[in-house]
Motif scaffolding. Structure first.
Motif, PDB file in Angstrom:
ATOM      1  N   PHE A 155     -15.264 -51.072 -13.402  1.00 21.94           N
ATOM      2  CA  PHE A 155     -14.163 -51.320 -14.025  1.00 21.94           C
ATOM      3  C   PHE A 155     -14.372 -50.520 -15.341  1.00 21.94           C
ATOM      4  CE2 PHE A 155     -11.854 -55.167 -16.399  1.00 21.94           C
ATOM      5  CZ  PHE A 155     -10.375 -54.273 -16.217  1.00 21.94           C
ATOM      6  N   ALA A 160      -6.229 -50.726 -18.930  1.00 26.16           N
ATOM      7  CA  ALA A 160      -6.387 -52.152 -18.795  1.00 26.16           C
ATOM      8  C   ALA A 160      -6.081 -53.098 -19.935  1.00 26.16           C
ATOM      9  CB  ALA A 160      -7.487 -52.644 -18.060  1.00 26.16           C
ATOM     10  N   ARG A 164      -5.390 -59.440 -18.770  1.00 24.66           N
ATOM     11  CA  ARG A 164      -4.650 -59.129 -17.748  1.00 24.66           C
ATOM     12  C   ARG A 164      -5.236 -58.999 -16.349  1.00 24.66           C
ATOM     13  NH1 ARG A 164       0.549 -61.436 -18.941  1.00 24.66           N
ATOM     14  NH2 ARG A 164       1.341 -60.286 -20.693  1.00 24.66           N
ATOM     15  N   TYR A 166      -6.728 -57.401 -13.040  1.00 22.86           N
ATOM     16  CA  TYR A 166      -6.655 -55.586 -12.461  1.00 22.86           C
ATOM     17  C   TYR A 166      -7.407 -55.950 -10.936  1.00 22.86           C
ATOM     18  CZ  TYR A 166      -4.586 -54.205 -16.355  1.00 22.86           C
ATOM     19  OH  TYR A 166      -3.491 -54.145 -17.604  1.00 22.86           O
ATOM     20  N   ASN A 169      -4.608 -54.798  -5.072  1.00 29.28           N
ATOM     21  CA  ASN A 169      -3.027 -55.067  -5.288  1.00 29.28           C
ATOM     22  C   ASN A 169      -2.409 -54.639  -4.255  1.00 29.28           C
ATOM     23  OD1 ASN A 169      -1.859 -52.069  -6.021  1.00 29.28           O
ATOM     24  ND2 ASN A 169      -3.781 -52.057  -7.141  1.00 29.28           N
ATOM     25  N   ASP A 180      -7.343 -48.642  -7.467  1.00 27.95           N
ATOM     26  CA  ASP A 180      -6.480 -49.576  -8.426  1.00 27.95           C
ATOM     27  C   ASP A 180      -5.720 -48.652  -9.419  1.00 27.95           C
ATOM     28  OD1 ASP A 180      -5.284 -51.352 -10.081  1.00 27.95           O
ATOM     29  OD2 ASP A 180      -7.225 -51.943 -11.230  1.00 27.95           O
ATOM     30  N   PHE A 182      -3.580 -49.227 -11.490  1.00 25.67           N
ATOM     31  CA  PHE A 182      -3.118 -49.846 -12.834  1.00 25.67           C
ATOM     32  C   PHE A 182      -4.117 -49.955 -13.593  1.00 25.67           C
ATOM     33  CE2 PHE A 182      -0.466 -51.195  -8.962  1.00 25.67           C
ATOM     34  CZ  PHE A 182       0.587 -50.845  -9.443  1.00 25.67           C
ATOM     35  N   GLY A 183      -5.193 -50.435 -13.323  1.00 28.45           N
ATOM     36  CA  GLY A 183      -6.362 -50.908 -14.229  1.00 28.45           C
ATOM     37  C   GLY A 183      -7.761 -50.204 -13.984  1.00 28.45           C
ATOM     38  N   HIS A 184      -7.693 -49.432 -13.008  1.00 31.08           N
ATOM     39  CA  HIS A 184      -9.146 -48.704 -12.576  1.00 31.08           C
ATOM     40  C   HIS A 184     -10.267 -49.795 -12.463  1.00 31.08           C
ATOM     41  CE1 HIS A 184     -11.339 -45.102 -11.771  1.00 31.08           C
ATOM     42  NE2 HIS A 184     -12.473 -45.895 -12.327  1.00 31.08           N
ATOM     43  N   HIS A 215     -11.182 -58.592  -8.026  1.00 35.57           N
ATOM     44  CA  HIS A 215     -10.221 -58.744  -9.090  1.00 35.57           C
ATOM     45  C   HIS A 215     -11.171 -59.193 -10.418  1.00 35.57           C
ATOM     46  CE1 HIS A 215      -7.809 -59.864  -5.621  1.00 35.57           C
ATOM     47  NE2 HIS A 215      -6.773 -59.337  -6.225  1.00 35.57           N
ATOM     48  N   ALA A 217     -10.969 -59.277 -15.021  1.00 33.21           N
ATOM     49  CA  ALA A 217     -10.155 -58.912 -16.386  1.00 33.21           C
ATOM     50  C   ALA A 217     -11.117 -58.924 -17.618  1.00 33.21           C
ATOM     51  CB  ALA A 217      -9.223 -60.326 -16.512  1.00 33.21           C
TER      52      ALA A 217
END
Length: 360
Positions: A155, A160, A164, A166, A169, A180, A182-184, A215, A217
Motif C-alpha cells: 500500500f 490514497a 477511504r 482502496y 475493485n 489498484d 485508484f489507490g495503489h 482492501h 485504508a
C-alpha cells in the motif's frame, strides 16, 4: 488507460524490488521473529483506517530495522510498529500503528509512507530475498521457482485519500489482475526481488481470472476532519504534525487463487508473515535505507479458533451420552413398573372367585 495504470504500478514495483534486493549474503540479526495473534472477534472492527474499534485488541510490537542492514543502532527513530490482527471466521483483519510526523505529497508515492505485508506461500519460500528463488532477472518461471512463492500486499498512499477504502475493485478485477489504479493497494506475488508480479500477470502469460483480494485504508492521528475527505482536500493535514499512522487491511482467509499466488489461511494453523514500512524524511523521497522491516525474520501469524468452539467442541458427545443415560433410566423404570403391575394383577386374580352369569 489500462496500460498507463499498469506502467505506474510497474514503476512502483521496480522501486519496491530495489529496496528488497540483497547483494551477497543475506543480512543477519539477533532476536528475529515473533508472533501475531488473530483472535476470533466477529463484527468488532470497521475497515476505515481509524483505531478506536481496535482498542480491546492486544498488539504485538516489533522494532523496525533497516531491511538491508538490520542493525539496532539504525532502527527507525519513530519507534516500534504495533501489529494487531483479528478474524471473523471468513476474513482476517490487520491494523498497523507507527508513530511518525505527518508527511504527504499527492501523486509522489516515495514522498509518502508505504507499508507492505508478505506471507509465505511455497514451502521453500524464504524471508530473505522475497522467496529466495536463485533465478536471475528474466529467467524466473512458475516451474523453475516452484515452492518459492510469497504473497505480498503493498500500500503506497501517494494517491490514497485518508479514511477511504482502496484495493480490490471491479475495474481491475475484471481486467484479471491484482492492481489498484485508484489507490495503489496492490496484490502481488514474487519468487525473488527481481521476479515479482501483480496477481494474474506472469513472466510469459497472464491469467485472466486473478483478482486483488485485499482492501484497506489509512489515517493519521493529527487529522481531525472525520466527515470524509475528498481529493481536493489534499494534503489533508499539516506537514510535520506529530502523531501516529494507522494502516488497516482485510482479506478473505481463503481465496479463489489457482496459481499459487495467494497465501491460504486456516483457523488454528500458523502462517508465516512479515511487515515492512517506508518513511521519507526532510521532504525527500524515501531511499533503500529508509525501508524498514518488523524484526528480521518471519513472524508467526496465529489465527485462533473462537473460545466457544474450543470450550464446547466436545459438547455434542456429552449431550448424546446424557440423553442416552436418561433414556436408559426411563426404560429401566418402565420395565420395573411393568413387572410390578403384572405381579399385582396376577396376585389379585388368584384371590377372585369366578361367577358364571345365569342365562336369561
Amino acid at each position: 488507460m489500462r496500460l498507463l495504470a499498469l506502467l505506474v504500478v510497474a514503476a512502483a514495483l521496480v522501486a519496491f524490488a530495489a529496496a528488497h534486493e540483497h547483494h551477497g549474503e543475506a543480512p543477519t540479526c539477533a532476536g528475529g521473529g515473533g508472533r501475531v495473534v488473530a483472535e476470533f472477534r466477529p463484527g468488532e472492527v470497521t475497515l476505515d483506517g481509524h483505531p478506536a474499534d481496535w482498542e480491546a485488541v492486544e498488539a504485538s510490537e516489533f522494532a523496525l530495522l533497516p531491511a538491508l542492514d538490520p542493525d539496532d543502532d539504525k532502527a527507525y527513530t519513530g519507534g516500534k510498529v504495533a501489529v494487531k490482527a483479528v478474524h471473523d471466521g471468513v476474513n482476517v483483519f490487520f491494523m498497523l500503528q507507527v508513530d511518525g510526523d505527518y508527511t504527504y505529497t499527492k501523486g509522489e508515492s516515495k514522498k509518502c509512507p508505504s507499508v507492505a505485508l508478505m506471507f509465505q506461500v511455497g514451502e521453500k519460500a524464504t524471508y530473505d530475498d522475497m522467496g529466495g528463488c536463485k533465478d536471475l532477472p528474466g529467467s524466473c518461471t512458475s516451474k523453475s521457482c516452484r515452492d518459492h512463492e510469497v504473497d505480498i500486499m503493498h500500500f503506497s498512499v501517494g494517491n490514497a485519500i485518508p479514511g477511504r477504502l482502496y484495493g480490490g475493485n471491479h475495474i481491475d478485477n475484471v481486467a484479471g489482475n491484482g492492481g489498484d489504479r485508484f489507490g495503489h493497494l496492490v496484490d502481488v506475488y514474487a519468487w525473488n526481488p527481481h521476479c515479482r508480479y501483480l496477481d494474474g500477470i506472469g513472466p510469459k502469460e497472464n491469467n485472466s481470472n486473478a483478482q486483488n483480494d485485499w482492501h484497506g485504508a489509512w489515517w493519521h492521528s493529527s487529522l481531525t476532519f472525520h466527515s470524509g475527505f475528498v481529493d481536493d482536500d489534499s494534503p489533508y493535514g499539516k506537514k510535520d504534525d506529530k502523531g501516529t499512522y494507522y494502516f488497516e487491511f482485510s482479506r478473505p482467509l481463503r481465496t479463489m487463487d489457482q496459481f499459487q499466488q495467494d497465501a491460504q489461511f486456516t483457523i488454528g494453523e500458523p502462517s508465516n508473515m512479515a511487515v515492512a514500512f517506508w518513511y521519507p524524511t526532510d521532504g525527500k523521497p524515501w531511499s533503500n535505507s529508509q525501508h524498514y522491516s518488523a524484526s528480521c525474520d518471519w513472524l508467526t501469524l496465529d489465527i485462533q479458533p473462537s473460545l466457544e468452539a474450543a470450550r464446547y467442541r466436545p459438547a455434542p458427545n456429552r449431550s448424546w451420552d446424557a440423553g442416552t443415560a436418561f433414556a436408559l433410566l426411563l426404560s429401566v423404570v418402565a420395565v420395573c413398573v411393568s413387572i410390578f403391575v403384572g405381579y399385582s394383577a396376577s396376585k389379585n386374580k388368584s384371590g377372585v372367585q369366578f361367577t358364571q352369569l345365569a342365562e336369561i
